[in-house]
Design a protein around this motif. Sequence first.
Motif, PDB file in Angstrom:
ATOM      1  N   GLU A   1      42.494  50.980  41.465  1.00 42.95           N
ATOM      2  CA  GLU A   1      41.876  51.987  40.589  1.00 42.95           C
ATOM      3  C   GLU A   1      40.368  52.070  40.811  1.00 42.95           C
ATOM      4  O   GLU A   1      39.615  52.462  39.922  1.00 42.95           O
ATOM      5  N   ASP A   2      39.929  51.689  42.006  1.00 41.38           N
ATOM      6  CA  ASP A   2      38.519  51.807  42.433  1.00 41.38           C
ATOM      7  C   ASP A   2      37.537  51.020  41.576  1.00 41.38           C
ATOM      8  O   ASP A   2      36.402  51.450  41.351  1.00 41.38           O
ATOM      9  N   ILE A   3      37.952  49.857  41.115  1.00 44.49           N
ATOM     10  CA  ILE A   3      37.057  48.956  40.384  1.00 44.49           C
ATOM     11  C   ILE A   3      36.664  47.836  41.346  1.00 44.49           C
ATOM     12  O   ILE A   3      37.525  47.064  41.783  1.00 44.49           O
ATOM     13  N   PRO A   4      35.397  47.743  41.724  1.00 45.43           N
ATOM     14  CA  PRO A   4      34.983  46.678  42.640  1.00 45.43           C
ATOM     15  C   PRO A   4      35.341  45.302  42.062  1.00 45.43           C
ATOM     16  O   PRO A   4      35.022  44.994  40.914  1.00 45.43           O
ATOM     17  N   THR A   5      36.030  44.517  42.889  1.00 47.12           N
ATOM     18  CA  THR A   5      36.526  43.216  42.442  1.00 47.12           C
ATOM     19  C   THR A   5      36.308  42.184  43.530  1.00 47.12           C
ATOM     20  O   THR A   5      36.638  42.412  44.694  1.00 47.12           O
ATOM     21  N   ALA A   6      35.773  41.038  43.139  1.00 42.13           N
ATOM     22  CA  ALA A   6      35.532  39.925  44.055  1.00 42.13           C
ATOM     23  C   ALA A   6      36.441  38.759  43.698  1.00 42.13           C
ATOM     24  O   ALA A   6      36.933  38.664  42.570  1.00 42.13           O
ATOM     25  N   LEU A   7      36.631  37.878  44.657  1.00 41.70           N
ATOM     26  CA  LEU A   7      37.314  36.613  44.413  1.00 41.70           C
ATOM     27  C   LEU A   7      36.229  35.563  44.273  1.00 41.70           C
ATOM     28  O   LEU A   7      35.250  35.566  45.017  1.00 41.70           O
ATOM     29  N   CYS A   8      36.387  34.689  43.303  1.00 44.31           N
ATOM     30  CA  CYS A   8      35.409  33.621  43.098  1.00 44.31           C
ATOM     31  C   CYS A   8      36.143  32.363  42.653  1.00 44.31           C
ATOM     32  O   CYS A   8      37.341  32.407  42.345  1.00 44.31           O
ATOM     33  N   TYR A   9      35.415  31.258  42.616  1.00 37.40           N
ATOM     34  CA  TYR A   9      36.088  29.969  42.461  1.00 37.40           C
ATOM     35  C   TYR A   9      35.274  28.991  41.620  1.00 37.40           C
ATOM     36  O   TYR A   9      34.052  29.105  41.521  1.00 37.40           O
ATOM     37  N   GLN A  10      36.016  28.044  41.066  1.00 34.53           N
ATOM     38  CA  GLN A  10      35.433  26.899  40.370  1.00 34.53           C
ATOM     39  C   GLN A  10      35.980  25.643  41.025  1.00 34.53           C
ATOM     40  O   GLN A  10      37.077  25.662  41.593  1.00 34.53           O
ATOM     41  N   LYS A  11      35.237  24.531  40.922  1.00 34.87           N
ATOM     42  CA  LYS A  11      35.695  23.261  41.475  1.00 34.87           C
ATOM     43  C   LYS A  11      35.986  22.297  40.329  1.00 34.87           C
ATOM     44  O   LYS A  11      35.102  21.963  39.541  1.00 34.87           O
ATOM     45  N   PHE A  12      37.228  21.887  40.254  1.00 37.74           N
ATOM     46  CA  PHE A  12      37.658  20.809  39.357  1.00 37.74           C
ATOM     47  C   PHE A  12      38.218  19.728  40.276  1.00 37.74           C
ATOM     48  O   PHE A  12      37.626  19.475  41.318  1.00 37.74           O
ATOM     49  N   GLU A  13      39.347  19.110  39.964  1.00 34.25           N
ATOM     50  CA  GLU A  13      39.980  18.200  40.928  1.00 34.25           C
ATOM     51  C   GLU A  13      40.386  18.982  42.164  1.00 34.25           C
ATOM     52  O   GLU A  13      40.366  18.477  43.275  1.00 34.25           O
ATOM     53  N   ALA A  14      40.796  20.213  41.954  1.00 35.83           N
ATOM     54  CA  ALA A  14      41.080  21.158  43.031  1.00 35.83           C
ATOM     55  C   ALA A  14      40.280  22.424  42.733  1.00 35.83           C
ATOM     56  O   ALA A  14      39.775  22.608  41.617  1.00 35.83           O
ATOM     57  N   VAL A  15      40.189  23.279  43.706  1.00 37.28           N
ATOM     58  CA  VAL A  15      39.481  24.548  43.528  1.00 37.28           C
ATOM     59  C   VAL A  15      40.360  25.482  42.702  1.00 37.28           C
ATOM     60  O   VAL A  15      41.575  25.559  42.903  1.00 37.28           O
ATOM     61  N   HIS A  16      39.756  26.168  41.752  1.00 41.14           N
ATOM     62  CA  HIS A  16      40.440  27.101  40.847  1.00 41.14           C
ATOM     63  C   HIS A  16      39.989  28.513  41.179  1.00 41.14           C
ATOM     64  O   HIS A  16      38.799  28.768  41.386  1.00 41.14           O
ATOM     65  N   GLY A  17      40.937  29.468  41.223  1.00 39.70           N
ATOM     66  CA  GLY A  17      40.631  30.842  41.596  1.00 39.70           C
ATOM     67  C   GLY A  17      40.465  31.775  40.418  1.00 39.70           C
ATOM     68  O   GLY A  17      41.221  31.717  39.445  1.00 39.70           O
ATOM     69  N   LEU A  18      39.468  32.652  40.522  1.00 34.30           N
ATOM     70  CA  LEU A  18      39.133  33.659  39.512  1.00 34.30           C
ATOM     71  C   LEU A  18      38.855  34.982  40.213  1.00 34.30           C
ATOM     72  O   LEU A  18      38.874  35.055  41.434  1.00 34.30           O
ATOM     73  N   VAL A  19      38.517  36.000  39.442  1.00 36.90           N
ATOM     74  CA  VAL A  19      37.985  37.244  39.985  1.00 36.90           C
ATOM     75  C   VAL A  19      36.688  37.568  39.249  1.00 36.90           C
ATOM     76  O   VAL A  19      36.414  37.018  38.179  1.00 36.90           O
TER      77      VAL A  19
ATOM     78  N   ALA B   1      34.534  39.056  49.155  1.00 36.37           N
ATOM     79  CA  ALA B   1      35.270  40.312  49.267  1.00 36.37           C
ATOM     80  C   ALA B   1      36.720  40.055  49.666  1.00 36.37           C
ATOM     81  O   ALA B   1      37.608  40.829  49.338  1.00 36.37           O
ATOM     82  N   GLU B   2      36.960  38.949  50.368  1.00 38.26           N
ATOM     83  CA  GLU B   2      38.301  38.531  50.770  1.00 38.26           C
ATOM     84  C   GLU B   2      38.533  37.122  50.244  1.00 38.26           C
ATOM     85  O   GLU B   2      37.578  36.356  50.076  1.00 38.26           O
ATOM     86  N   PRO B   3      39.792  36.758  50.006  1.00 43.59           N
ATOM     87  CA  PRO B   3      40.050  35.396  49.552  1.00 43.59           C
ATOM     88  C   PRO B   3      39.502  34.372  50.550  1.00 43.59           C
ATOM     89  O   PRO B   3      39.498  34.610  51.765  1.00 43.59           O
ATOM     90  N   HIS B   4      39.058  33.246  50.047  1.00 46.12           N
ATOM     91  CA  HIS B   4      38.500  32.210  50.911  1.00 46.12           C
ATOM     92  C   HIS B   4      39.570  31.737  51.897  1.00 46.12           C
ATOM     93  O   HIS B   4      40.717  31.515  51.507  1.00 46.12           O
ATOM     94  N   PRO B   5      39.209  31.567  53.173  1.00 46.17           N
ATOM     95  CA  PRO B   5      40.192  31.163  54.186  1.00 46.17           C
ATOM     96  C   PRO B   5      40.907  29.838  53.874  1.00 46.17           C
ATOM     97  O   PRO B   5      42.084  29.687  54.204  1.00 46.17           O
ATOM     98  N   LEU B   6      40.226  28.885  53.260  1.00 41.08           N
ATOM     99  CA  LEU B   6      40.884  27.620  52.915  1.00 41.08           C
ATOM    100  C   LEU B   6      42.010  27.838  51.904  1.00 41.08           C
ATOM    101  O   LEU B   6      43.058  27.194  51.965  1.00 41.08           O
ATOM    102  N   VAL B   7      41.788  28.750  50.976  1.00 41.64           N
ATOM    103  CA  VAL B   7      42.800  29.075  49.969  1.00 41.64           C
ATOM    104  C   VAL B   7      44.001  29.730  50.636  1.00 41.64           C
ATOM    105  O   VAL B   7      45.151  29.329  50.421  1.00 41.64           O
ATOM    106  N   VAL B   8      43.739  30.728  51.455  1.00 38.41           N
ATOM    107  CA  VAL B   8      44.831  31.449  52.115  1.00 38.41           C
ATOM    108  C   VAL B   8      45.616  30.510  53.021  1.00 38.41           C
ATOM    109  O   VAL B   8      46.857  30.526  53.031  1.00 38.41           O
ATOM    110  N   ARG B   9      44.933  29.681  53.765  1.00 39.28           N
ATOM    111  CA  ARG B   9      45.598  28.732  54.669  1.00 39.28           C
ATOM    112  C   ARG B   9      46.516  27.798  53.883  1.00 39.28           C
ATOM    113  O   ARG B   9      47.658  27.566  54.282  1.00 39.28           O
TER     114      ARG B   9
END
Length: 190
Positions: A96-114, A163-171
Amino acid sequence: MQLIQSTPDLSAYLAADEVVDHHHPLVRETAARLAENVDDSYDYARAAFEFVRDAIPHSADTGDPRVTWRASDVIAQRTGICYAKAHALAALLRAEDIPTALCYQKFEAVHGLVAVRFKGAWHRLDPRGGKPGAGARFSLTGEGLAFTTDPDSGELDYPTLYAEPHPLVVRALKAAPDRAHLSRTLPTAL
């Protein structure tokens, strides 16, 4: 916290790719259905957030062994961990043309957000939902994230907006035959 775009080109945060596949017919159909009863892009963003948070269970909470990573698969199978749910939300928002980024937090593992861009500013959203104590809520006037970081414990909020999911996450997602394997191979840092 100052959020930093990984690329200055705002159109990159509207793009489709293999993971955030907002061109897929199921993503488009879902976006169109969510857009039917809203007045503006803000209301649509809230509806998309609540759909992903509430209608797509977090697989660790339900014990679902399936690993999803592509947005259309997350929507079709109605399951995913935080990264997968973030990919689905990003696809629905970008549809719906809303600019959206992927972002992350670090806990014991990395947590994904937008993060979504409204009125010239980025706002982080966490579609994780589902778990007691994970009080994720939609807000553009303050953060309603599922979890807050404790820097004294080594936790942190990564400031980069991808702009794209982090490669470590996708892998990690692509390589996991099931969620049990994935839980042992989640990235612990970016």
